[in-house]
Design a protein around this motif. Structure first.
Motif, short mmCIF file in Angstrom:
data_model
loop_
_atom_site.label_atom_id
_atom_site.label_comp_id
_atom_site.label_asym_id
_atom_site.label_seq_id
_atom_site.Cartn_x
_atom_site.Cartn_y
_atom_site.Cartn_z
N GLN A 129 6.55 12.94 20.49
CA GLN A 129 7.47 13.00 21.90
C GLN A 129 6.97 14.23 22.39
N TYR A 130 6.53 14.12 23.34
CA TYR A 130 5.71 14.82 24.08
C TYR A 130 6.58 16.34 24.99
N ARG A 133 5.65 21.02 28.25
CA ARG A 133 5.20 19.78 29.13
C ARG A 133 4.04 21.51 29.91
N LEU A 160 2.07 16.92 31.10
CA LEU A 160 1.86 16.41 29.79
C LEU A 160 1.22 17.13 28.52
N GLU A 161 2.05 18.21 27.47
CA GLU A 161 0.52 18.04 26.56
C GLU A 161 0.90 16.80 25.53
N THR A 162 -0.53 16.01 25.33
CA THR A 162 -0.89 15.41 24.44
C THR A 162 -1.42 15.97 23.48
N SER A 164 -1.22 16.83 19.75
CA SER A 164 -0.43 16.41 19.33
C SER A 164 -0.56 17.15 17.96
N TYR A 167 1.50 20.70 18.62
CA TYR A 167 3.06 20.28 18.02
C TYR A 167 3.39 20.63 16.59
#
Length: 332
Positions: A129-130, A133, A160-162, A164, A167
């Protein structure tokens, strides 16, 4: 109750959802990892015996029965009773998958500049889950409205920070989502409580913005992974409530012209999604539901309809704002 200062005060706001709230408590307590914690539940007028069920299973959990004045207000009731060096705002639909609260406390102890932190979040299906932000801006919100997440380039042109890969390592985004939000006590004391004018949604953006404005860092720490069993917010009243909260944030933190530009950028997205849903509505019931939800959200965004839930601010003696709320229910 012990008079010593615990490492962590875990604050959970509930409104019904008894079994999931119990699962959240069991999971978090099993993941202490040596941290000393106190447990505070602020129950906002549940009608499914959530408070009694929690008290029956956990005799060391402080259960506050508070008026249903919104998610921010419920968290503030818990924060006011918190004694820990850190305050974890934990949604009642979150379970720990990897890592411990002790790992998180240790990471924060070694990073004194961090005022607010989040961790890795995945959905019930295990997909990332993103949770990182960027702050809203006219350009970012326009990019999001034009489906920037699907572009081969320009993926950063949205809130959104997409990406991946970010993360998997430590990162300092503008803000982190509020389903798992850990604040240093000194930072919380400096920036003040959550703004209760946000009945639901955007209260964590506002808190992170105020923390950054006060000189604190906001950090994503991949020391833990949690499962957020979040429901969809693209139907019913939730989309309209989100539109209201985003409008409120824009007007609070931007001048009139920039706030109007953000609303216009958001409106583009609603109009496009309404058009797509209208085309699909004759053959897809889900598209018909989406069409109704998007249309109502656009009406709220443009000020042509009232939000489902509205917090009405009233001046306090200190000149700040408290909130009185029209009847409604806290979502989670």
């Amino acid at each position: 109750m012990s008079t010593s200062t615990p490492d962590l005060s875990v604050v959970i706001v509930t409104h019904n959802g008894r079994e999931m709230a119990l699962r959240t408590l069991r999971s978090a307590r099993a993941a202490l990892g040596g941290a000393e914690a106190e447990w505070i539940v602020a129950d906002s007028e549940s009608v499914d015996d959530t408070p009694a069920a929690i008290e029956a299973e956990f005799d060391d959990v402080l259960v506050l029965r508070v008026p249903n004045r919104g998610f921010a207000a419920g968290n503030n009731a818990g924060i006011a009773r918190a004694r820990g060096r850190y305050i974890l705002l934990l949604n009642p639909d979150v379970e720990v998958l990897e890592g411990t609260l002790g790992d998180l406390v240790a990471a924060l102890d070694s990073r004194p500049d961090v005022g607010i932190a989040g961790v890795v979040q995945v959905g019930t299906d295990g997909r990332l889950q993103y949770s990182m932000r960027r702050f809203p801006s006219p350009l970012r919100d326009l990019g999001e409205s034009l489906f920037a997440a699907r572009w081969p380039i320009g993926r950063t042109l949205q809130e959104l920070e997409t990406r991946s890969e970010l993360y998997r390592r430590e990162h300092s985004p503008d803000w982190v989502v509020g389903s798992f939000l850990c604040a240093r006590r000194e930072a919380a004391a400096k920036i003040g409580p959550l703004d209760e004018r946000f009945f639901l949604y955007s209260e964590e953006i506002d808190w992170c913005k105020r923390a950054r404005d006060a000189g604190w860092d906001v950090r994503h720490l991949p020391t833990m992974t949690v499962v957020h069993h979040a429901g969809r917010r693209d139907g019913g009243d939730l989309m309209a409530q989100l539109a209201h909260s985003r409008t409120l944030f824009a007007h609070k933190h931007h001048g009139p012209l920039r706030a109007r530009a953000i609303r216009a950028a958001l409106a583009v997205g609603y109009v496009l999604r309404i058009g797509i849903s209208a085309v699909l509505a004759p053959v897809r019931p889900s598209a018909r539901r989406r069409l109704r939800a998007e249309s109502r959200a656009l009406a709220v965004l443009l000020g042509r309809a009232e939000p489902p839930l509205r917090a009405v601010p009233v001046a306090t003696a200190a000149g700040e704002h408290d909130a009185e709320v029209a009847p409604g229910a806290v979502g989670s």
